[in-house]
Enzyme design. Structure first.
Site, PDB file in Angstrom:
ATOM      1  N   ARG A 304      -0.057 -64.476 -35.881  1.00 28.10           N
ATOM      2  CA  ARG A 304      -1.160 -65.496 -36.362  1.00 28.10           C
ATOM      3  C   ARG A 304      -2.499 -63.886 -36.537  1.00 28.10           C
ATOM      4  O   ARG A 304      -3.198 -64.075 -37.345  1.00 28.10           O
ATOM      5  CB  ARG A 304      -1.810 -65.909 -35.025  1.00 28.10           C
ATOM      6  N   GLU A 706     -11.455 -73.099 -32.937  1.00 28.25           N
ATOM      7  CA  GLU A 706     -10.865 -71.911 -32.918  1.00 28.25           C
ATOM      8  C   GLU A 706     -12.014 -70.852 -34.126  1.00 28.25           C
ATOM      9  O   GLU A 706     -12.674 -70.228 -34.262  1.00 28.25           O
ATOM     10  CB  GLU A 706      -9.921 -71.272 -33.118  1.00 28.25           C
TER      11      GLU A 706
HETATM   12  N1  LUZ Z   1      -0.137 -71.826 -30.577  1.00 30.72           N
HETATM   13  C1  LUZ Z   1       0.709 -72.081 -31.274  1.00 30.72           C
HETATM   14  C2  LUZ Z   1      -1.377 -71.850 -31.540  1.00 30.72           C
HETATM   15  O1  LUZ Z   1       1.619 -72.485 -30.402  1.00 30.72           O
HETATM   16  N2  LUZ Z   1       1.009 -71.363 -32.646  1.00 30.72           N
HETATM   17  C3  LUZ Z   1      -0.650 -71.622 -33.227  1.00 30.72           C
HETATM   18  O2  LUZ Z   1       0.061 -71.596 -34.114  1.00 30.72           O
HETATM   19  C4  LUZ Z   1      -1.507 -71.032 -32.562  1.00 30.72           C
HETATM   20  N3  LUZ Z   1      -2.502 -71.145 -33.334  1.00 30.72           N
HETATM   21  C5  LUZ Z   1      -4.551 -71.110 -32.572  1.00 30.72           C
HETATM   22  C6  LUZ Z   1      -4.102 -71.881 -31.586  1.00 30.72           C
HETATM   23  N4  LUZ Z   1      -2.907 -71.617 -30.770  1.00 30.72           N
HETATM   24 MO1  MOS Z   2      -4.907 -72.748 -28.573  1.00 33.82          MO
HETATM   25  S1  MOS Z   2      -5.150 -70.009 -28.407  1.00 33.82           S
HETATM   26  O1  MOS Z   2      -4.045 -73.141 -27.001  1.00 33.82           O
HETATM   27  O2  MOS Z   2      -5.074 -73.345 -29.506  1.00 33.82           O
END
Ligand code: LUZ
Ligand code: MOS
Length: 751
Positions: A304, A706
């Site tokens: 990410r 987010e």
């Molecule tokens: N968790 C995950 C996340 O496993 N994959 C993701 O792309 C993600 N993105 C944001 C927050 N949690």
């Molecule tokens: Mo998340 S950082 O558990 O969307």
């Protein structure tokens, strides 16, 4: 507020993990963590601890019936340390006793001998030594080496951003007990019930159908319970299975802060090339992700970071590499934004530095490079319905950015001790799990004979209001009063094989699955109504608790309809499955279409700095944000305000400190400061950009969890500009957080 749970939360009636009435014979577990950050275990003496009254058992790796392996993505993490320890606080043993008090007393008496090795805490050093968690990855677009020659200006630098403690109000915890047939039931404070089930099954050597995981709600999570709720849950499961008694584990705040991972700190080198008209021609960066001692979610977080490394800008030539570095710290983990904030911080630092060298406001560079429709993202996705430019224009129209700049300049001319600063923070955040296979969800809907409705999905309520959104979706679909709807706990026996509630996708994925289930039921109910009323199904609609025929109300109420359908032996239960269409990603090329859509917005942040003491206030945060067709403005407002403040905290006052031995220095709320209501921006205003919203969002309402976090990055650069106004000879180092201490040093730095 339109959140059914709000009253219960506020009055203390909502049941969190620690509120579950305990069963007879319940035992309590406390974890013994390694006192050193790196070394070989030479001996473990449990005798004194075992002698404490009330201690039942002490579990270590040798008690594990299955695999001593809790790695979610990569198998590189143990439940209990094997022969080595890799970070301070790493679980070595679990003391189980009649009371938490006895267990705590016993933990203090455990003696461990460790042949210590020198720990590595710096990711750059780890990289040098070849300590990587996974192979490094690079995203590329255009021809970077040729592009540098076309640049009029090239600016290089380094940027560093720190860790962040999740500080969920409810610490990690689990309550597990044996049920029939060699099975266990685990109540876990987790965002990932299926992950807990899968890992518990692996460690206990049970098939998954013998492990039931139930989650009523979490007292906050922020990503901290996506992966790291698991070890606590599995320890409770292990001990309850082996002792055949209920076992509860609730981490103390100190243990939670010391044992669990944080947001990843990143250190980065950047190079940015611009033309005379401020177009970014080329951008390259190498980022060192401080992963901690095990992979945890670092591979996904790294990904990410790459996806968001150019934020809301179109940069025709780019090359960004992330090294995921293994260090002797607790495994760093998911935290709201999931690596994106770090990637965005680095490019914003590069732009800020370029702006300083060219002596223009950073805003001029930012707005000259906003993404437009049909631009390519670095990862090959075509940008559609881009409205970063619209957000900016709307922001300018609403709040008059130049006027704010002029007022600040005037303020700074007429003040010697106080200085103000401003920064613009655009955000572009992709919605979907970056790992395509995770983008699916299910919902189970029961309509009971009396017309009340029970809904189960894979979504975990963690304070973000997903239950209120789901209830609204179902009430809207059936056109019934929301009071008829109960959202059940998240339970692996009702909804299986779930993805974590994460990536801002909880409402989109589970809500769409719910809509599918509701629509199937509605079709059947219309059929039942048609039979009952002697007309055709097409003539029937459901509206405000009534059956309508050809647009006119009949005397058949919702309750009557359900009663009749039941008597006709029509199934009043339905399952919905949703998998996001259109998305894919090819890792071998690092190209694809990973996101269902993007969330855009732009913020202006202004600060007031006391240049005598280095302390500051966040004066204004003004935002234009694209919510799409906002489903629940009250809940989204909560997410917006909370996200912004959490982002500001990460960039300013929150400082996670470890010493060189890997010992956490900021392990309590007297040494780790988070924003409180007095630190909140004096003015926080946001406007919704008027858009239709994307088809792949839940009822065209864009994900909210987010994206607002990253507006907080604006606070860093606003402070930065205030410091520069006071101390023009300051050579900024682009290090976050900008704590009052660091601000004070910068104000009087005369390099
Ligand atoms: N968790 C995950 C996340 O496993 N994959 C993701 O792309 C993600 N993105 C944001 C927050 N949690
Ligand atoms: Mo998340 S950082 O558990 O969307």
């Amino acid at each position: 507020m339109n959140n059914q749970e709000a009253i219960n939360h506020a009055t203390g009636r909502s049941q969190y993990l620690d509120d579950i009435p305990v069963l007879k014979n319940t035992l309590y577990g406390v974890i013994f963590g390694s006192p050193s950050a790196r070394g070989k275990i030479a001996g473990l003496d449990l005798s004194a601890a075992l002698a404490i009254t009330g201690v039942q058992r002490i579990f270590t790796q040798s008690d594990i019936p299955g695999k001593n392996d809790i790695g979610g993505i990569i198998s590189d993490e143990t439940l209990f340390a094997g022969d080595e320890v890799h970070y301070r606080g790493q679980p070595v043993a679990l003391v189980v006793a009649d009371s938490e008090h006895a267990a705590r007393k016993a933990v203090k008496l455990i003696k461990i001998g460790i042949n210590e090795q020198e720990p590595v805490t710096d990711p750059r050093l780890a990289k040098e030594k070849g300590h990587l968690l996974i192979p490094s990855r690079t995203f590329r677009m255009g021809d970077i080496s040729a592009a540098w020659n076309e640049c009029d200006y090239i600016v290089e630098g380094r940027a560093d951003c720190g860790a962040q403690e999740h500080l969920y109000l409810e610490t990690q915890g689990a309550y597990s007990y044996p049920v029939d047939n060699g099975s266990i039931r685990i109540h876990s404070s987790t965002q990932s019930p299926t992950l807990v089930q899968r890992i518990a099954a692996r460690v206990l050597s049970l098939p998954m159908n013998r492990v039931e995981v139930d989650v009523a709600r979490l007292g906050g999570a922020f990503g901290g319970k996506e992966d790291q709720a698991t070890f606590v849950a599995v320890m409770a499961a292990l001990s309850s299975l082996l002792l055949q008694r209920p076992v509860k584990i609730t981490l103390s705040r100190g243990d939670d802060m010391r044992m669990t991972g944080k947001r990843h700190p990143y250190s980065a080198d950047f190079r940015i090339g611009l033309t005379k008209d401020y177009r970014i021609k080329a951008y390259s960066a190498v980022l060192y992700q401080n992963g901690g001692a095990a992979a945890d979610l670092s591979p996904a977080i790294m990904e990410r970071t790459l996806f968001h490394s150019t934020n809301a800008y179109f940069i025709p030539n780019s090359e960004v590499t992330v090294h995921s570095c293994r260090t002797n710290l607790p495994p760093n983990t998911a935290f709201r934004g999931f690596g994106a904030p770090q990637g965005m911080f680095v490019i914003e630092a590069a732009i800020a530095k370029a702006a300083e060298e060219l002596n223009v406001p950073a805003r001029m560079i930012q707005k000259a490079n906003f993404l437009k429709d049909n631009d390519l993202f670095q990862y090959g996705q075509v940008a559609l319905d881009v409205n970063i430019g619209k957000c900016y224009m709307e922001l300018d129209r609403e709040f008059k950015i130049e006027q704010i700049e002029n007022e600040i300049a005037e303020f700074n001319r007429s003040n010697s001790i106080y200085r103000k600063g401003m920064a613009l923070m655009p955000v572009c955040f992709g919605i979907s799990f970056t790992n395509t296979t995770m983008n699916h969800a299910r919902a189970l809907v029961h309509i009971y004979q009396d017309g009340s409705i029970g809904i189960s999905t894979g979504a975990v309520e963690m304070g973000q209001g997903v239950n209120a959104k789901l209830a609204k979706v179902a009430a809207g679909a059936f056109s019934v009063d929301q009071g008829r709807i109960k959202i059940e706990s998240t339970n692996t026996t009702r909804v299986a094989n779930t993805s974590p509630t994460a990536a801002s996708t909880g409402a989109d994925l589970n809500g769409n699955a719910l809509l599918i289930a509701c629509n199937k039921l509605i079709e059947r109910l219309k059929g039942a109504a048609a039979i009952s009323l002697g007309c055709s199904t097409e003539e029937i609609t459901l509206h405000e608790e009534k059956v309508f025929r050809n647009g006119a109300p009949t005397d058949m109420t919702w309750e009557k309809l359900i009663r009749e359908a039941f008597l006709m032996r029509i199934a009043l239960t339905e399952n919905g499955h949703y998998a996001t269409p259109e998305i894919f990603f090819d890792k071998s090329k690092e190209k694809g279409h990973p996101f269902a859509y993007h969330v855009y917005g732009t913020a202006v942040v202004t600060v007031v700095l006391d240049c005598l003491r280095g302390i500051y206030r966040i004066e204004k945060v003004l935002i234009v944000h694209d919510f799409g067709n906002n489903l629940n403005p009250d809940i989204d407002r909560g997410q917006m305000e909370g996200g912004v403040l959490q982002g500001i905290g990460w960039m300013t006052m929150e400082e996670v400190l470890f010493d060189n031995e890997g010992k956490m220095l900021s392990d309590s709320l007297s040494t780790y400061k988070v924003p409180d209501i007095y630190f909140a921006p004096e003015i926080l205003e946001f406007r919704a950009l008027k858009t239709e919203g994307p088809g792949l969002a839940l009822l065209k309402s864009k994900a909210i969890g987010e994206p607002p976090f990253m507006y907080g990055i604006g606070a860093y650069f606003a402070l930065h500009n205030a410091i520069r106004s006071f101390n023009p000879s300051w050579k900024p180092d682009y290090q976050a957080p900008l704590t009052p201490e660091r601000v004070l040093m910068s104000l009087y730095d005369k390099k």
